[in-house]
Design a protein around this motif. Structure first.
Motif: not given
Lengths: 288, 288
Positions: B106-111, A92-103, B73-81
Motif C-alpha cells: 500500500a505504501c508504494s501505491v500511496a507514494c 476470501s475472508e481467510v486470505y484477506c489480511d485487512g491491508c485496505k489497499l483494494c478498498s 507528505c505522510g500519505k504512505c503513513y496514512d495508507y499503512c494499516n
C-alpha cells in the motif's frame, strides 16, 4: 516485578505453574497472555469488572452491485485473497489480511472494510488478587497487540492496588505474542519437558530470550519421564549459561488439581511438588 | 486426500499423532507427504531418519524509503494499516518498522514521489527432506524473531500439491496460523486431552471448524488422565471419537527419545491403519 512463564512447546505445564505461582500467598496480578487459548480463567473464575473491545484487524467486503469486474483489486492484492468465482469478484475472508489497499484503489468504491471486533480484554478480581486476560476471537492475527493491552492493564492495576508481583502466563511458540509477553519483564521462566521435541523448542525459545536479553530460567517438568533427556537439557542449559530453576516429577496431581479448578498449591499445599514450586518462585523473585 | 492434525491446546499430542499416522500410511500407500506447519517450533523431523533434499527460502518485501525523494507528505503513513511507518514531518524523520510490515504494497501505491522501493527480508525456510523409505517430509521453519509464520505456512502448503496423501501437522490454537493450515484440508483430526483446559480449547476449535464447514473428528490422548466432561460434550455434538490413547509411560518414553511408538507396539500400527482407512472411506472423496 513481572515474571513471564513461557514454554515454546505447548503442554509442558506452563499454565499449571502460573496458577501455582499465583496462589502461593502474597497477592498478585495474574495476566493470562495466552490470548489464543486463554485457560486460567477456568481455574480462577475471575469477576468481569472491566471489558474492553479489541479490534484485531479488518476484512474487506465487496458490494457486488457496485463492482464492475475491472479486476484492478486482483492485481494489487498481495495476499491472493481476491479471485473470480463465476465471473464475479470475490474476496476470501481467510486470505484477506485487512491491508485496505483494494478498498482504496477501487474505482467504484465497491469495497469496504469491516473491523474484527469480537476479541476482548477482561479485568477483575480473583481469589488471590487481580486478574487480566485476553481472548482473541478465532482466526485473528495480531495477538501481540492484545498481549500488550493485557500487560499494560496488569501494570496499571498493580500500581493502583499496590501489588508488587505480576505473573504472566505466556503463549506457546516463539512468534509475536511470545515476544510481546517477554519484552521488558524482570524474569522469564521457560517450562520444558524431557523430550527431544521439548529440547528442540527450548533451544529456539532460549534464542528468542537471548535476543531480547532477558533474565532467563528453565524448569524441567515431568523430568523423570526420561532422565537421560532431562540430563541433556540440563547440560545444554549449563553450556548456554541459563540457570535451572528446578525439576519437577511427573505427577497426576497436577491434572487432578485442574479438574477441581485448583492450583497444585491449593489442592495439595504440603506436597513435595508444592514445596518445590514455592522454592522456585522465591528463587526467581529474590535473585537480582 | 489432505488430513490436518490440529488442537486448540498445545502439547496434546498433535505431533505424536501426525508422525505415527504418516509412518503407518506410508507403509501401505504411495505418494504421501508430511507437512510440519508448526513453523515456529517444527519437530516432526526428529522422528524420522531423513536427508535434506532442498531448502527454499521464504522472503518478505519490506519498503525502503529514499529520503532524498521523500517530501514527508505522510500519505504512505496514512495508507499503512499496520502502523509500520513512523513519521515526524516537522523533524523530517521517516522510518519503516520492518517487524510490523505485512508487505501489502500500500505504501508504494500511496507514494507520489517514487521514493519507496523494496528490499527482501528473510522470514524462514521450507525444507524438503527424504526419509530412508523414499517418503517426503517438508517442514516450515521461521527464523527466530520473525513475528508471523503465515507466509511460510502458505509457501509450505503450495509444495504439497503434487502428492496424493497429505498429512498436515498444524500449529496450536485457533488463530491465523491454524486457519491457514486447515483451510487446505479435506478433513481435520483434533487431538485433545480430557481436562478442563483441553475441553475449553477443543470447543473453540470445533466452533471455528464449524464456521469454515470443515469436517472433523477427535482423538483423545492421555485418555485415562482426567474426567468425563469431554465425552459428554462430544456425544452432545455428535462428533466421532476416532481413537483413544491412554497415558502410557512406554509411549511417553518412545516419544521423548524421538521414536515412533507405532513401530514398536504393533497393536497401534493396526489401529492407525484402520483409522486412516475409515477416514478415507468416509471423508476422502472430495478430490480423489
Amino acid at each position: 516485578m513481572e515474571i513471564a512463564i513461557i514454554s515454546g512447546k505447548g503442554g509442558t505445564g506452563k499454565s499449571s505453574i502460573s496458577a501455582a505461582f499465583a496462589t502461593i500467598g502474597e497477592k498478585v496480578v495474574l495476566a493470562d497472555c495466552d490470548v489464543d487459548a486463554a485457560n486460567l480463567y477456568l481455574i480462577f473464575n475471575p469477576t468481569h469488572d472491566e471489558e474492553q473491545v479489541y479490534i484485531a484487524g479488518y476484512k474487506a467486503y465487496i458490494n457486488k452491485d457496485l463492482c464492475i469486474e475491472c479486476k484492478i483489486c486482483m492485481d494489487y492484492c498481495k495476499f491472493d485473497a481476491i479471485s473470480l468465482v463465476e465471473n464475479k469478484v470475490e474476496i476470501s475472508e481467510v486470505y484477506c489480511d485487512g491491508c485496505k489497499l483494494c478498498s482504496r484503489i477501487c474505482p467504484t468504491q465497491a469495497i469496504s472494510m469491516t473491523a474484527n471486533d469480537k476479541s476482548r480484554m477482561y479485568a477483575g478480581d480473583f481469589r488471590n488478587g487481580k486478574m487480566v486476560y485476553g481472548r482473541l476471537s478465532p482466526g485473528e492475527e495480531n495477538s501481540g497487540k492484545l498481549v500488550n493491552i493485557v500487560r499494560d492493564k496488569a501494570k496499571q492495576i498493580a500500581k493502583q492496588n499496590n501489588i508488587d508481583t505480576i505473573i504472566i502466563d505466556g503463549p506457546p511458540g516463539i512468534g509475536c505474542a511470545v515476544i510481546s509477553s517477554i519484552t521488558g519483564v524482570d524474569s522469564v521462566l521457560i517450562v520444558t519437558e524431557p523430550t527431544i521435541s521439548g529440547l528442540h523448542d527450548l533451544v529456539r525459545t532460549i534464542e528468542i530470550c537471548s535476543k531480547f536479553q532477558m533474565k532467563t530460567w528453565v524448569l524441567i517438568n515431568k523430568y523423570d519421564l526420561n532422565k537421560d533427556m532431562s540430563d541433556e537439557i540440563e547440560r545444554y542449559c549449563v553450556e548456554s549459561n541459563i540457570k535451572i530453576a528446578g525439576k519437577i516429577k511427573f505427577n497426576s496431581n497436577f491434572v487432578n488439581a485442574m479438574i477441581l479448578c485448583k492450583s497444585i498449591i491449593e489442592y495439595m499445599p504440603y506436597s513435595e511438588d508444592s514445596k518445590q514450586i514455592i522454592e522456585i518462585f522465591n528463587l526467581i523473585k529474590n535473585t537480582e | 486426500m489432505k488430513i490436518a492434525i490440529a488442537s486448540g491446546k498445545g502439547g496434546t499430542g498433535k505431533t505424536l499423532v501426525s508422525t505415527n499416522l504418516y509412518n503407518i500410511i506410508t507403509k501401505d500407500y504411495s505418494n504421501c507427504v508430511l507437512l510440519d506447519c508448526d513453523a515456529e517450533e517444527p519437530n516432526d523431523l526428529v522422528f524420522f531418519d531423513t536427508k535434506l533434499q532442498s531448502i527454499k527460502t521464504v522472503n518478505q518485501d519490506v519498503p525502503v524509503i529514499d529520503e532524498s525523494k521523500c517530501t514527508y507528505c505522510g500519505k504512505c503513513y496514512d495508507y499503512c494499516n499496520y502502523n509500520a511507518i513512523f513519521i515526524l514531518p516537522q523533524s523530517k524523520i521517516i522510518k519503516v518498522i520492518d517487524d510490523l510490515c505485512h508487505s501489502c504494497g500500500a505504501c508504494s501505491v500511496a507514494c507520489n514521489y517514487n521514493a519507496i522501493s523494496q528490499k527482501e527480508v528473510l522470514l524462514g525456510n521450507v525444507n524438503t527432506h527424504i526419509a530412508n523409505t523414499g517418503n517426503v517430509i517438508i517442514e516450515g521453519r521461521t527464523k527466530v524473531g520473525v513475528y508471523s509464520p503465515i507466509p511460510i505456512i502458505k509457501s509450505l502448503i503450495k509444495e504439497a500439491e503434487k502428492f496424493d496423501y497429505v498429512i498436515l501437522d498444524s500449529p496450536p490454537g485457533t488463530s491465523c496460523p491454524f486457519i491457514q493450515t486447515v483451510t487446505s484440508a479435506d478433513f481435520v483430526i483434533l487431538v485433545t486431552e480430557p481436562t478442563p483446559f483441553g475441553l475449553s480449547d477443543l470447543k473453540q476449535s470445533i466452533e471455528t471448524l464449524d464456521t469454515m464447514n470443515k469436517k472433523c473428528a477427535v482423538i483423545i490422548n492421555k485418555a485415562d488422565l482426567g474426567d468425563s466432561e469431554i465425552y459428554n460434550y462430544l456425544d452432545s455434538k455428535k462428533i466421532e471419537i476416532l481413537m483413544e490413547i491412554p497415558f502410557d509411560r512406554e509411549i511417553a518414553n518412545y516419544y521423548s527419545k524421538g521414536e515412533l511408538f507405532s513401530d514398536y507396539m504393533t497393536e497401534w500400527k493396526e489401529k492407525f491403519l484402520l483409522m486412516f482407512q475409515q477416514i478415507e472411506k468416509k471423508y476422502g472423496n472430495s478430490n480423489n
